[in-house]
Motif scaffolding. Structure first.
Motif, PDB file in Angstrom:
ATOM      1  N   TYR A  36      52.931  51.733  58.376  1.00 27.21           N
ATOM      2  CA  TYR A  36      52.916  51.108  59.703  1.00 27.21           C
ATOM      3  C   TYR A  36      53.297  52.124  60.778  1.00 27.21           C
ATOM      4  O   TYR A  36      52.686  52.169  61.855  1.00 27.21           O
ATOM      5  CB  TYR A  36      53.883  49.938  59.748  1.00 27.21           C
ATOM      6  N   ALA A  37      54.313  52.920  60.504  1.00 25.43           N
ATOM      7  CA  ALA A  37      54.787  53.895  61.490  1.00 25.43           C
ATOM      8  C   ALA A  37      53.700  54.924  61.819  1.00 25.43           C
ATOM      9  O   ALA A  37      53.497  55.285  62.984  1.00 25.43           O
ATOM     10  CB  ALA A  37      56.043  54.587  60.980  1.00 25.43           C
ATOM     11  N   LYS A  38      52.984  55.390  60.798  1.00 27.00           N
ATOM     12  CA  LYS A  38      51.925  56.378  61.038  1.00 27.00           C
ATOM     13  C   LYS A  38      50.776  55.766  61.843  1.00 27.00           C
ATOM     14  O   LYS A  38      50.181  56.439  62.702  1.00 27.00           O
ATOM     15  CB  LYS A  38      51.405  56.919  59.709  1.00 27.00           C
ATOM     16  N   ARG A  39      50.461  54.509  61.572  1.00 33.27           N
ATOM     17  CA  ARG A  39      49.397  53.860  62.336  1.00 33.27           C
ATOM     18  C   ARG A  39      49.802  53.676  63.800  1.00 33.27           C
ATOM     19  O   ARG A  39      49.015  53.957  64.705  1.00 33.27           O
ATOM     20  CB  ARG A  39      49.075  52.498  61.699  1.00 33.27           C
ATOM     21  N   ILE A  40      51.029  53.220  63.999  1.00 31.90           N
ATOM     22  CA  ILE A  40      51.518  53.047  65.376  1.00 31.90           C
ATOM     23  C   ILE A  40      51.583  54.402  66.071  1.00 31.90           C
ATOM     24  O   ILE A  40      51.200  54.542  67.238  1.00 31.90           O
ATOM     25  CB  ILE A  40      52.893  52.362  65.370  1.00 31.90           C
TER      26      ILE A  40
END
Length: 503
Positions: A36-40
């Motif tokens: 999730y963090a990489k996508r955000i």
């Protein structure tokens, strides 16, 4: 190690399927948190900013944690905005901050779209569907250094304008290393998270989790009004470590909740943020005698903590706990008004140097220069220290003893008085649940406000045995319940302004 994300990536490699952050509705693993963090981060990186402020306006949930780390992946720093904060205060923060983007969700759409200068609004629900741009994230990481800002936390300012304390990766790396080694935090630790993400105490359990593979179990705020349900929740999720403000621990003690139910797994109890009444500590120790207890002390400007005391002896209810000694890699000094080091037993201001220090206040060079100053004990080369505004002394054991905030110290009837000493005199009274002392300088009156089924004459008799006449309050006011601020501390500012409403 130069970037806090290296901890996340290492932990994901070793225990990616383990739960990282959870609440009563959702739990996400380290693998999911990283994804999730990489996508955000990929979504925010499209804006092409670097080391710029990105505001995060979300409820305290697992995906909020992912949003923080997503901002970091984008090469920027996050600023936590309380989703329950009045729009006027958010706009004051944004006036100083001028954020380049605002990460929020559709649940807060109306609030977000009516704020002034929020930057580009990025909807969390859309951002987590963004494909990961590995090349962009790699290039961002190559340029990063350990003094890049990681986050900024806004606290109340004396002028009414909130001030944003900027904390670097280096500070959190150094601080979290101390936390892990001092308190033996590891993959078996389950934190029961009480404090809001916009409060510096949350940095301790959040980044310890990222670093070690521990679990961060978010406790619903409402449970702190229902102690028995709170205990059930902690047992259900096998919480074994808590780091709470003393008021939260006091709630359990005042209700004597542990007389009726056991905390089956808790074995580590850390506290900070305000003075811990020994009466409440003694209640916890009587119920969990084999647990580890520590009193942590420090301001947001030292990442979270600068001194700590592991409770290693017994204290009477009317005594005060030491705030201990300096953390490793963080040196605390006691300096007098004329810039010399105070002698043992001599009162002075607590000042701090080392890697835990903040970079300063965002877009506020004047305030930064007031409190981040050259070490007066060193004239040979530039060395910053932070002046905490806390008055302390060193006892015969070499431990720091907290006296009061500089702004809690008053002049009354010609005497210099510490309001905290007046409060301490009341804690020996068995039925006192909470208390606070404020000073109304407009009428030169000391006002003592308390919660508990204690008659005023009984309270006066007990207090008068411990404090001299000139320290005795002019008014004693009993309240049904103390007001608390958003951080869970007694709201002294409210009491000072509105104490007459309780009379």
């Amino acid at each position: 190690m130069k970037n806090i994300l290296e901890y996340l990536e290492r932990t994901t490699d070793t225990c990616g399927e383990k739960i990282a952050v959870a609440d009563q509705h959702e739990e996400i693993s380290f693998h999911e948190l990283s994804m999730y963090a990489k996508r955000i981060g990929s979504r925010i990186s499209q804006l092409k900013y670097r080391n710029a402020p990105v505001a995060v306006l979300l409820d305290k949930t697992p995906r909020c944690a992912a949003a923080f780390l997503g901002v970091v992946y984008s090469g920027n720093f996050y600023v936590v905005i309380d989703s329950f904060m009045p729009a006027d205060r958010i706009n004051k923060i944004f006036k100083t901050l001028n954020p380049k983007a605002l990460v929020t969700d559709y649940a807060h759409k109306e609030l977000a779209e009516n704020l002034s200068h929020p930057g580009e609004i990025i909807w969390l629900e859309d951002a987590v569907e963004t494909p990961v741009d590995a090349e962009a994230l790699s290039e961002i990481r190559k340029r990063s250094i350990d003094t890049d800002p990681l986050y900024a936390l806004f606290t109340s300012g004396s002028t009414g304008m909130p001030k944003g304390t900027v904390i670097s990766h280096r500070a959190v790396i150094a601080y979290s290393e101390w936390v892990e080694s001092t308190f033996n935090i590891d993959e078996n630790t389950v934190f029961g998270s009480q404090t809001p993400f916009y409060f510096s105490m949350s940095v301790t359990d959040f980044y310890s989790t990222i670093r070690t593979g521990a679990r961060l179990q978010i406790i619903p705020k409402m449970l702190f009004s229902f102690p028995m349900q709170l205990i059930d929740y902690m047992n259900e999720y096998k919480v074994n470590t808590i780091y709470w403000v003393p008021s939260a621990l006091g709630l359990v003690a005042n209700w004597k909740a542990l007389d009726y139910a056991d905390l089956k797994y808790v074995n580590k109890i850390l506290f900070a943020g305000e003075v811990m009444p020994v009466k409440h500590l003694n209640y916890w120790k009587s119920k969990l005698p084999d647990a580890f207890y520590a009193n942590l002390f420090g301001p947001t400007e030292t990442t979270d903590i600068c001194t700590y005391y592991v409770v290693d002896r017994t204290f009477a209810d009317d005594e005060s706990l030491p705030i201990g000694r300096s953390c490793d890699n963080c040196d605390a000094l006691v300096l007098t008004d004329d810039g010399r080091e105070a002698a043992p037993g001599e009162e002075g201001e607590l000042c701090v140097r080392g890697s835990f220090l903040a970079e300063g206040y965002y877009n506020n060079p004047e305030k930064t220069a007031d409190v981040f100053v050259q070490n007066p004990l060193n004239s040979a080369y530039p060395e910053r220290i932070y002046k905490t505004g806390d008055l302390v002394k060193v006892n015969e054991r070499g431990e720091f003893i907290y006296i009061s905030r500089k702004d809690f110290q008053i002049k009354h009837m010609g005497y210099r008085i510490e309001l905290g000493e007046i409060e301490a005199s009341a804690w020996s009274v068995e039925k006192i649940k909470n208390c606070a002392c404020v000073y109304d300088d407009t009428v030169d009156k000391i006002i003592f406000i308390y919660e508990g089924k204690v008659k005023k004459n009984e309270l006066m008799t007990a207090m008068w045995k411990k404090i001299p006449t000139y320290m005795q309050p002019n008014e004693l006011i009993r309240v049904k319940q103390m007001p608390f601020n958003a951080n869970g501390k007694i709201d002294r500012a409210h009491l000072k302004k509105h104490y007459q409403d309780y009379m």
